[in-house]
Design an enzyme around this catalytic site. Structure first.
Site, PDB file in Angstrom:
ATOM      1  N   TYR A   9       3.925  12.171   6.397  1.00  0.00           N
ATOM      2  CA  TYR A   9       4.019  10.720   6.700  1.00  0.00           C
ATOM      3  C   TYR A   9       2.652  10.405   7.105  1.00  0.00           C
ATOM      4  CZ  TYR A   9       5.565   6.204   8.634  1.00  0.00           C
ATOM      5  OH  TYR A   9       5.956   5.075   8.757  1.00  0.00           O
ATOM      6  N   HIS A  69      -0.420   4.529  15.617  1.00  0.00           N
ATOM      7  CA  HIS A  69       0.723   4.890  16.088  1.00  0.00           C
ATOM      8  C   HIS A  69       0.872   6.519  15.946  1.00  0.00           C
ATOM      9  CE1 HIS A  69       3.552   0.877  15.646  1.00  0.00           C
ATOM     10  NE2 HIS A  69       2.235   0.793  16.194  1.00  0.00           N
ATOM     11  N   TYR A 120      13.307   3.878  11.962  1.00  0.00           N
ATOM     12  CA  TYR A 120      13.965   3.929  10.621  1.00  0.00           C
ATOM     13  C   TYR A 120      15.313   4.091  10.839  1.00  0.00           C
ATOM     14  CZ  TYR A 120       9.207   4.084   8.053  1.00  0.00           C
ATOM     15  OH  TYR A 120       8.194   4.039   7.623  1.00  0.00           O
ATOM     16  N   PRO A 122       9.585   1.946  -1.072  1.00  0.00           N
ATOM     17  CA  PRO A 122       8.665   1.578   0.204  1.00  0.00           C
ATOM     18  C   PRO A 122       9.092   2.483   1.521  1.00  0.00           C
ATOM     19  CG  PRO A 122      10.062  -0.228  -0.086  1.00  0.00           C
ATOM     20  CD  PRO A 122      10.410   0.651  -1.010  1.00  0.00           C
ATOM     21  N   LYS A 157       4.086   4.765   1.433  1.00  0.00           N
ATOM     22  CA  LYS A 157       3.042   5.423   0.526  1.00  0.00           C
ATOM     23  C   LYS A 157       2.498   4.559  -0.501  1.00  0.00           C
ATOM     24  CE  LYS A 157       3.141   9.215   2.692  1.00  0.00           C
ATOM     25  NZ  LYS A 157       2.260   9.019   3.903  1.00  0.00           N
TER      26      LYS A 157
END
Ligand code: APR
Ligand code: PHB
Length: 390
Positions: A385, A72, A201, A293, A297
């Site tokens: 990220y 991704h 998100y 979460p 990570k």
């Protein structure tokens, strides 16, 4: 019995460390409290940083990951009724993440360990590390009612948050840092295609939601739920309705519903135990730290601990050098704290807290708006990220 490194716990940390050590000829025995099926039955997150993938390659367990994992190059933040894409690759010189379930990582590592004929004792009861402050540590455990002892050079405590390793260290030698969040995540797995081709998100006044996936035909969704909520209170219909209410209209319309085959509620916490080394005992992964979460990570931090510990043990066995193992705790913790900060920040920005109120909601929206319109702010999110450098 004697081995070089006793590893407590056969989660991803313990298995990966064992495989890397096997690659340089260092012998390990893994002691695992649960059964193999129990370990494989746990559903966990599934976003791998590039550095984690590279470490799995080094361990020789990345073939299926490359065949089936989904690279991704972006994620979306949903707020204000629409999606705002963060182009991870464009902001980080082409880096990306790979969506591949932790269960699959564990499976691949177990298969590899079996194929190499390495010892894992499942259903080992009363596993206890001993004398790790001396030069001659050992571990004891019971199996089928018989007591066993394994002498070793080192003990790696890869036994998760509830494990015995951290508990074996005198409380006075540990400093604990902790934050609980006043909500949980209700997660659902369903055999349906994902609503979006990337992760979404969502910040919504009804609470956080996340659209994730395990493959192009299996979806993983979460909604923020009140602390103490029970999974029995959430029928599939109620879950799908709540999820869709928290997503932008277009994304909600793309949610394919179906019956869930896993549904669970996880609490959210940040936790760090310092230091991560006590003589010849090392804490690795969830045994030393937990993150909420939201930043994906947990598994990646476990892998980065393994990377530092493996490098230290390699130098010890190859060159009799203590420098790497002496530096383990400090190096691992420096990276851990950055991920703890990032996970806390993502959690704070995206969830509805009891005291968020209308003011807090506007502040979150302003932060999100700034984040998606400022290249500097988007870059800060993207580089965390995809994973900070080691
Ligand atoms: N004796 C032996 N084994 C134990 C004991 C014990 N007393 N206590 C726990 N274990 C085992 C557990 O059964 C589990 O299989 O240790 C293993 C720890 O595995 P994980 O909890 O998966 O921890 P870790 O390998 O560090 O992986 C970190 O898992 O929780 C996620 O978000 C986290 O993705 C991250 C990853
Ligand atoms: C998941 O797929 O389970 C997942 C993905 C991203 C997260 C957390 C969980 O941030």
């Amino acid at each position: 019995m004697r081995t070089q490194v006793v590893i407590i716990g056969s989660g991803p940390s313990g298995l990966l460390l064992g495989q890397l050590l096997h690659g340089i000829g260092v012998e390990t025995v893994i002691l695992e409290r649960a059964s193999r099926d129990h370990v494989l039955g746990r559903v966990r997150a599934g976003v791998l940083e590039q550095g984690t993938v590279e470490l799995l390659e080094e361990a020789g367990v990345a073939a299926r990951l490359h065949a089936e994992g989904l690279p991704h190059s972006g994620i979306s933040l949903a707020f204000d009724g629409r999606l705002h894409r963060i182009d991870l690759a464009a902001l980080t010189d082409g880096r990306h993440v790979t969506v591949y379930g932790q269960t699959e990582v564990t499976h691949d590592l177990m298969d590899k360990r079996d194929a190499a004929g390495l010892t894992t004792v499942y259903e080992a009861a009363n596993v206890t590390p001993h004398d790790f402050d001396s030069g001659a540590p050992f571990a004891t455990y019971d199996k089928d009612g018989v007591s066993h002892r394994i002498d070793c050079d080192f003990i790696a405590g890869c036994d998760g948050y509830h494990g015995v390793s951290r508990k074996s260290v005198p409380a006075s030698a540990l400093k604990i840092f902790e934050r609980q969040y006043p909500f949980g995540w209700l997660g659902v797995l369903a055999e349906v295609p994902p609503a979006d081709h990337e992760l979404v998100y969502a910040n919504h006044e009804r609470g956080f939601a996340l659209c994730s996936m395990r493959s192009t035909h299996r979806s993983r969704y979460y909604v923020q739920c009140p602390e103490g909520d029970r999974v029995e209170a959430w029928s599939d219909d109620r879950f799908w309705d709540e999820l869709r209410r928290r997503l932008p209209e277009q994304t909600a319309a793309s949610v394919v519903t179906g019956s869930s085959f896993e549904k669970s509620i996880a609490p959210l916490r940040s936790f760090v135990a310092e230091p991560m080394r006590f003589g010849r005992l090392f804490l690795v992964g969830d045994a030393a730290h937990i993150v909420p979460p939201t930043g994906a990570k947990g598994l990646n931090l476990a892998a980065s601990d393994v990377r530092y510990l493996f490098a230290g043990l390699r130098d010890f066995y190859a060159e009799k050098s203590h420098a790497g193992i002496d530096a383990y705790s400090q190096k691992a913790l420096a990276r851990v704290w950055k991920a703890v900060r990032f996970s806390w920040w993502m959690t704070t920005m995206l969830h509805r807290f009891p005291d968020t109120g209308e003011f807090g909601q506007r502040i979150q929206e302003a932060e999100l708006d700034y984040l998606v319109h400022s290249r500097a702010a988007s870059t800060a999110l993207a580089e965390n990220y995809v994973g900070l450098p080691y």
